[in-house]
Design an enzyme around this catalytic site. Structure first.
Site, PDB file in Angstrom:
ATOM      1  N   ARG A   1       1.719  -1.916   6.790  1.00  0.00           N
ATOM      2  CA  ARG A   1       0.964  -3.147   7.013  1.00  0.00           C
ATOM      3  C   ARG A   1       0.459  -3.710   5.693  1.00  0.00           C
ATOM      4  O   ARG A   1      -0.019  -2.967   4.840  1.00  0.00           O
ATOM      5  CB  ARG A   1      -0.236  -2.843   7.904  1.00  0.00           C
ATOM      6  CG  ARG A   1      -1.293  -3.919   7.909  1.00  0.00           C
ATOM      7  CD  ARG A   1      -2.409  -3.587   8.845  1.00  0.00           C
ATOM      8  NE  ARG A   1      -3.372  -2.667   8.299  1.00  0.00           N
ATOM      9  CZ  ARG A   1      -4.458  -3.037   7.608  1.00  0.00           C
ATOM     10  NH1 ARG A   1      -4.683  -4.310   7.343  1.00  0.00           N
ATOM     11  NH2 ARG A   1      -5.311  -2.137   7.164  1.00  0.00           N
TER      12      ARG A   1
ATOM     13  N   ARG B   1       0.790  -1.229   0.000  1.00  0.00           N
ATOM     14  CA  ARG B   1       0.000   0.000   0.000  1.00  0.00           C
ATOM     15  C   ARG B   1       0.822   1.279   0.000  1.00  0.00           C
ATOM     16  O   ARG B   1       0.415   2.283  -0.576  1.00  0.00           O
ATOM     17  CB  ARG B   1      -0.924   0.010   1.214  1.00  0.00           C
ATOM     18  CG  ARG B   1      -1.999  -1.005   1.084  1.00  0.00           C
ATOM     19  CD  ARG B   1      -2.872  -1.056   2.291  1.00  0.00           C
ATOM     20  NE  ARG B   1      -3.880  -2.082   2.064  1.00  0.00           N
ATOM     21  CZ  ARG B   1      -4.742  -2.494   2.971  1.00  0.00           C
ATOM     22  NH1 ARG B   1      -4.726  -1.969   4.186  1.00  0.00           N
ATOM     23  NH2 ARG B   1      -5.622  -3.429   2.681  1.00  0.00           N
TER      24      ARG B   1
HETATM   25  C1  LIG Z   1     -12.851   0.433   6.411  1.00  0.00           C
HETATM   26  C2  LIG Z   1     -11.824  -0.507   6.963  1.00  0.00           C
HETATM   27  C3  LIG Z   1     -11.559  -1.706   6.323  1.00  0.00           C
HETATM   28  C4  LIG Z   1     -10.605  -2.585   6.823  1.00  0.00           C
HETATM   29  N1  LIG Z   1     -10.393  -3.777   6.166  1.00  0.00           N
HETATM   30  C5  LIG Z   1      -9.496  -4.657   6.681  1.00  0.00           C
HETATM   31  C6  LIG Z   1      -9.291  -5.927   6.056  1.00  0.00           C
HETATM   32  O1  LIG Z   1      -9.919  -6.266   5.063  1.00  0.00           O
HETATM   33  N2  LIG Z   1      -8.386  -6.761   6.597  1.00  0.00           N
HETATM   34  C7  LIG Z   1      -7.685  -6.451   7.722  1.00  0.00           C
HETATM   35  O2  LIG Z   1      -6.898  -7.268   8.179  1.00  0.00           O
HETATM   36  N3  LIG Z   1      -7.864  -5.262   8.328  1.00  0.00           N
HETATM   37  C8  LIG Z   1      -8.750  -4.357   7.845  1.00  0.00           C
HETATM   38  N4  LIG Z   1      -8.940  -3.148   8.480  1.00  0.00           N
HETATM   39  C9  LIG Z   1      -8.224  -2.862   9.720  1.00  0.00           C
HETATM   40  C10 LIG Z   1      -8.830  -3.625  10.877  1.00  0.00           C
HETATM   41  O3  LIG Z   1     -10.208  -3.709  10.725  1.00  0.00           O
HETATM   42  C11 LIG Z   1      -8.552  -2.966  12.220  1.00  0.00           C
HETATM   43  O4  LIG Z   1      -7.225  -2.602  12.324  1.00  0.00           O
HETATM   44  C12 LIG Z   1      -8.859  -3.931  13.348  1.00  0.00           C
HETATM   45  O5  LIG Z   1     -10.161  -4.414  13.219  1.00  0.00           O
HETATM   46  C13 LIG Z   1      -8.665  -3.243  14.675  1.00  0.00           C
HETATM   47  O6  LIG Z   1      -9.211  -4.028  15.719  1.00  0.00           O
HETATM   48  P1  LIG Z   1      -9.032  -3.551  17.208  1.00  0.00           P
HETATM   49  O7  LIG Z   1      -9.692  -4.570  18.051  1.00  0.00           O
HETATM   50  O8  LIG Z   1      -7.624  -3.260  17.464  1.00  0.00           O
HETATM   51  O9  LIG Z   1      -9.777  -2.154  17.315  1.00  0.00           O
HETATM   52  P2  LIG Z   1     -11.293  -1.674  17.118  1.00  0.00           P
HETATM   53  O10 LIG Z   1     -12.129  -2.647  16.393  1.00  0.00           O
HETATM   54  O11 LIG Z   1     -11.194  -0.300  16.605  1.00  0.00           O
HETATM   55  O12 LIG Z   1     -11.865  -1.653  18.608  1.00  0.00           O
HETATM   56  C14 LIG Z   1     -11.530  -0.659  19.529  1.00  0.00           C
HETATM   57  C15 LIG Z   1     -12.397  -0.821  20.754  1.00  0.00           C
HETATM   58  O13 LIG Z   1     -11.985   0.130  21.735  1.00  0.00           O
HETATM   59  C16 LIG Z   1     -13.094   0.835  22.225  1.00  0.00           C
HETATM   60  N5  LIG Z   1     -12.660   2.161  22.639  1.00  0.00           N
HETATM   61  C17 LIG Z   1     -12.040   3.120  21.910  1.00  0.00           C
HETATM   62  N6  LIG Z   1     -11.772   4.204  22.674  1.00  0.00           N
HETATM   63  C18 LIG Z   1     -12.225   3.911  23.910  1.00  0.00           C
HETATM   64  C19 LIG Z   1     -12.218   4.608  25.149  1.00  0.00           C
HETATM   65  N7  LIG Z   1     -11.715   5.832  25.271  1.00  0.00           N
HETATM   66  N8  LIG Z   1     -12.767   3.995  26.233  1.00  0.00           N
HETATM   67  C20 LIG Z   1     -13.284   2.745  26.130  1.00  0.00           C
HETATM   68  N9  LIG Z   1     -13.297   2.049  24.986  1.00  0.00           N
HETATM   69  C21 LIG Z   1     -12.779   2.624  23.900  1.00  0.00           C
HETATM   70  C22 LIG Z   1     -14.096   0.827  21.091  1.00  0.00           C
HETATM   71  O14 LIG Z   1     -15.407   1.023  21.594  1.00  0.00           O
HETATM   72  C23 LIG Z   1     -13.872  -0.570  20.529  1.00  0.00           C
HETATM   73  O15 LIG Z   1     -14.624  -1.497  21.255  1.00  0.00           O
HETATM   74  C24 LIG Z   1      -9.878  -2.254   7.982  1.00  0.00           C
HETATM   75  C25 LIG Z   1     -10.144  -1.048   8.640  1.00  0.00           C
HETATM   76  C26 LIG Z   1     -11.096  -0.168   8.140  1.00  0.00           C
HETATM   77  C27 LIG Z   1     -11.335   1.122   8.843  1.00  0.00           C
END
Ligand SMILES: Cc1cc2nc3c(=O)[nH]c(=O)nc-3n(C[C@H](O)[C@H](O)[C@H](O)COP(=O)(O)OP(=O)(O)OC[C@H]3O[C@@H](n4cnc5c(N)ncnc54)[C@H](O)[C@@H]3O)c2cc1C
Ligand code: SF4
Ligand code: SF4
Ligand code: FES
Lengths: 227, 527
Positions: free
Chosen positions: B374, B280
């Site tokens: 990534r 990317r």
């Molecule tokens: C449009 C899009 C498409 C994508 N497509 C892909 C793909 O095809 N393949 C791939 O591998 N990755 C993809 N990604 C990336 C991937 O989806 C994310 O990096 C990954 O899902 C992140 O997961 P996470 O659990 O770290 O965070 P998140 O799913 O962002 O979860 C964060 C959590 O923290 C909580 N939170 C945040 N701030 C606070 C706070 N202050 N207090 C309490 N809780 C809080 C939220 O409520 C949530 O529950 C994509 C991302 C996007 C945006």
């Protein structure tokens, strides 16, 4: 050109709600969600309007509210749909109000817990795509808002539980499905009046009728093939 | 009792891992899992399952992840990730994720950027939503058993720490306004730093970045903050950037500029082997230059066969048609790069331990696995596997912490609204310094502008410092590598093949470079 929002507000559930009116330039925003963001970040009114949001692209269900009387996602409600230029925003009514447009949808998740919304065994491959369609459910509550038979605290859980049940039933071989069939019958099939208001309103475009047909076949008419 | 902050993929995966081991945890999140950014993931999740008869291996997955990340990732962590990937994806399939399948029942894999083999398992173009639904249900099973205690609508306020050991966390119930102090170690799974670039990313506004800024202000080290991924193909929609998944190119979409009325497929001309599926960072840079020198760039999906649209990309087509008055089957879609992913975050080792004892981090809020860039499909994998690994590491503290939630009724300066426009102001400053193409002067002037920002509230102050850490990390890396491309230092230098580590100490943000661990010989430390 301007657009006017009549927003039903209250600081807490116990307070008497009142309407606050805000006017905003039409060209500055395309959706209700965008308008609310501008109203808050630019402090067009003193006290920011409380509302829930997250994805801003109709994929998370957070921003469901009553828009011109209909339960919809604010990020999916385009302002050009409202040529008359005046829109009333209210919180969903079937859930307790927390503040302003924010409601406590805890009952949806409490019901999924009562439904036992999980697989007992590893999934068996489902070749009809039911699991895919059902998994799209945002648990936004729009379907419950319009459902004539759903009320918070009742034993009928509405379409947001139909989706969960249908996924599980679709992925479980008939001989292991007894628990799921029982829950489906008790918390969905028996209480549903088949009016299909849920299908018309669902912002995720879930064909709830198709899910009912598939799940009824397995859970009610016992027509699912054993593996 | 272990406290997990965040209920996206990483948080759910940590909770499930602990619960399966019989360890109690609290799953704390600002919103329910259905609202987490993870539901937006579209294209898929990587694993060398080798179901397409191409002879793929976990070693090749390892090599391409390291190369894609410009060798800035911890090779032992990456090895564990790629070795475990087939088991992770097989487990998800068992939980009922409706992955697309081959006629023999095995999972279909698609091509994704930076990978020479088909390695990305997918459920049409809603893979994240499908995985989240299945994982949420599975975790619910353990909620019913009392092993997972869910606290949705609770936001992070601060870690409870003496500066050395993290002993708990303060949270706020956003419905009632009550603060609680919870004891026990903490796994941060708070997602990426989207809120530092309001309206400019493909992610969610819930991930405001304030939680990360507080953790940084509490002295926890962060790493590789300059590594911000611009996704090559995004479009502007009301209030944000909307992603057009890499799956579109994986299934045959081609990037072009129009020349004398004809499409010129510039990626294919310049990179004959991987073409539109270069990593990317490379694609975004090429689009940046093409837009600057040649005009609008389009994603041409008109050659994608009908059955691929129907069976693999139906949601994507619907989405494009919803936001544009055009059908991608018939017309090319104008695209631009947009901020999509934060490779940097809380500095953790291969066990996901942060620099503060008793604190772990996983998912997009941690710096692990992706180095300087990534690969698509590796982030969901990193979130699920990172959550598992953090949970296993944290489980040594299973016996400590208590179930009590003690009400805190003192002052909490971090609990206040940001003044109008403050986020946008910070975001614009950072964007000026941290674009796709950077140089020392623009970064320095961004830093000058940052210094002028007056902060009235505690959250603004901590956000400003994490913003400063991003700019200083970028200024300190006097080379180009992965997502960090500097016009004034265009070469990749061996001297900078190190992790950028930043910490707030004594009121000052310091940046150092730390050696990346050597790769262990042997078969990797499969967790
Ligand atoms: C449009 C899009 C498409 C994508 N497509 C892909 C793909 O095809 N393949 C791939 O591998 N990755 C993809 N990604 C990336 C991937 O989806 C994310 O990096 C990954 O899902 C992140 O997961 P996470 O659990 O770290 O965070 P998140 O799913 O962002 O979860 C964060 C959590 O923290 C909580 N939170 C945040 N701030 C606070 C706070 N202050 N207090 C309490 N809780 C809080 C939220 O409520 C949530 O529950 C994509 C991302 C996007 C945006
Ligand atoms: S079925 Fe549709 S309307 Fe009902 S909760 Fe699910 S997504 Fe919302
Ligand atoms: S069909 Fe009617 S009664 Fe049944 S769930 Fe839908 S709206 Fe409710
Ligand atoms: S903000 Fe996610 S559906 Fe509207």
């Amino acid at each position: 050109m301007e657009i006017t929002f009549d927003i039903l507000r209250r600081k807490s559930a116990d307070e008497k709600p009142y309407i606050q009116t805000v006017t905003i330039e039409r060209g500055r925003c395309a959706t209700v969600a965008e308008a609310l963001d501008i109203i808050n970040t630019e402090k067009l009114i003193d006290d920011p309007v409380q509302w829930e949001r997250s994805c801003k692209q109709k994929k998370c269900g957070a921003c469901a509210m009553l828009i011109y009387g209909r339960p919809r996602l604010a990020c999916d409600a385009r302002l050009d749909e409202f040529p008359r230029g005046r829109i009333k925003l209210e919180p969903l009514k079937k859930f307790p109000c927390v503040r302003d447009l924010m409601v406590d949808r805890g009952v949806i998740f409490a019901n999924l817990m009562k439904l036992g919304s999980w697989l007992d065994e590893n999934a068996a491959c489902d070749d009809t795509g039911v699991a895919y369609d059902a998994s799209k459910c945002l648990q936004c509550g729009c379907c419950l808002e319009v459902c004539p038979n759903f009320y918070s605290g009742g034993e009928f859980f509405g379409a947001s539980a139909l989706t969960a049940s249908s996924r599980l039933i679709g992925e479980t071989p008939a001989e292991l499905g007894k628990r799921l069939y029982g829950e489906y019958n008790g918390h969905f099939f028996r209480g549903c009046g088949k009016s299909l208001s849920c299908k018309d309103i669902c912002p995720a475009g879930i064909d709830t009728e198709r899910l009912m047909v598939r799940s009824n076949a397995a859970a009610v008419w016992k027509r699912k093939k054993r593996s | 009792m272990i406290n997990i902050l965040g209920a996206g993929l990483a948080g759910l995966s940590a909770a499930l891992t602990l619960a399966e081991a019989g360890i109690k945890c609290r799953l704390i999140s600002a919103q329910n899992s259905e609202r987490a950014q993870s539901v937006l993931a579209e294209g898929g999740i990587n694993a060398a399952l080798d179901t397409m008869g191409e002879g793929d291996t976990t070693e090749l997955h390892f090599e391409e992840t390291m190369k894609g990340g410009a060798y800035l990732a911890d090779p032992n962590a990456v090895r564990a990730l790629t070795d475990s990937a087939p088991a992770v994806v097989t487990k998800l399939a068992g939980l009922g994720v409706p992955f697309n399948r081959n006629p023999d029942g095995s999972l279909t894999l698609r091509s994704f950027g930076g990978q020479k083999k088909k390695r990305t398992a997918f459920a049409q173009s809603s893979t994240g939503k499908m995985i989240m639904t299945a994982l949420t249900d599975e975790v619910r099973k353990y909620e019913a058993k009392g092993l997972v205690i869910r606290l949705p609508h609770h936001t992070f306020m601060r870690l409870l720490t003496d500066g050395v050991q993290c002993s708990g966390v303060r949270i706020k119930d956003t419905y009632t306004g009550t603060f609680y102090d919870l004891s026990g170690v903490v796994i941060a799974a708070l997602g990426g730093l989207n809120g530092f670039f309001p309206h400019m990313t493909t992610g969610t506004v819930t991930n405001s970045g304030t939680a990360a800024a507080v953790i940084f202000a509490q002295g926890v080290k962060f790493a590789n903050l300059e590594m911000i991924q611009y996704h090559p193909t995004t479009v502007g929609i009301p209030g944000k950037r909307c992603l057009i998944s890499e799956a579109a190119r994986g299934e045959g979409g081609r990037l072009c500029v129009m020349k004398d009325g004809y499409p010129m497929y510039f990626m294919e001309m310049k990179y004959p082997e991987l073409g539109n599926l270069m990593p990317r960072d490379v694609v975004s840079r090429e689009i940046f230059f093409a837009r600057r020198d040649q005009g609008d760039v389009f994603l041409d999906m008109t050659g994608i066969p009908e059955d691929t649209w129907k069976n693999k990309l139906s949601d994507l087509r619907e989405e494009i048609m919803h936001y544009f008055p055009l059908d991608p089957k018939k017309d090319p879609v104008p695209v631009e790069p947009g901020i999509h992913y934060f490779m940097g975050g809380v500095y953790v080792n291969a066990n996901h331990e942060a620099s503060m004892r008793g604190l772990y981090a996983a998912g997009e809020c941690a710096c692990q696995y992706h180095g300087a860039n990534r690969l698509g499909g590796n982030s969901m994998l990193g979130a699920v596997f990172g959550g598992m690994t953090a949970a296993k590491s944290a489980s040594v503290y299973a016996g400590s912490g208590s179930e009590d939630m003690s009400v805190y009724s003192g002052e909490e300066p971090l609990d206040c609204e940001l003044p109008a426009g403050s986020d946008e102001r910070l975001g614009n400053i950072l964007l000026n310094g941290l674009g796709i193409v950077r140089n020392g002067n623009t970064m320095k002037s961004a830093l000058d502008r940052l210094n002028e920002v007056q902060c009235a509230t505690a959250p603004e102050k901590v956000r400003k410092e994490l913003g400063r850490a991003m700019l200083l990390s970028a200024l300190g890396r006097m080379e180009s590598r992965g997502a960090h491309y500097r016009e004034d230092c265009p070469d990749t230098l061996d001297a900078f093949a190190d992790t950028t580590v930043t910490q707030l100490a004594g009121g000052t943000v310091r940046v150092t470079f730390e050696k990346i661990p050597e790769r262990n010989t042997g078969n990797g430390n499969n967790v």
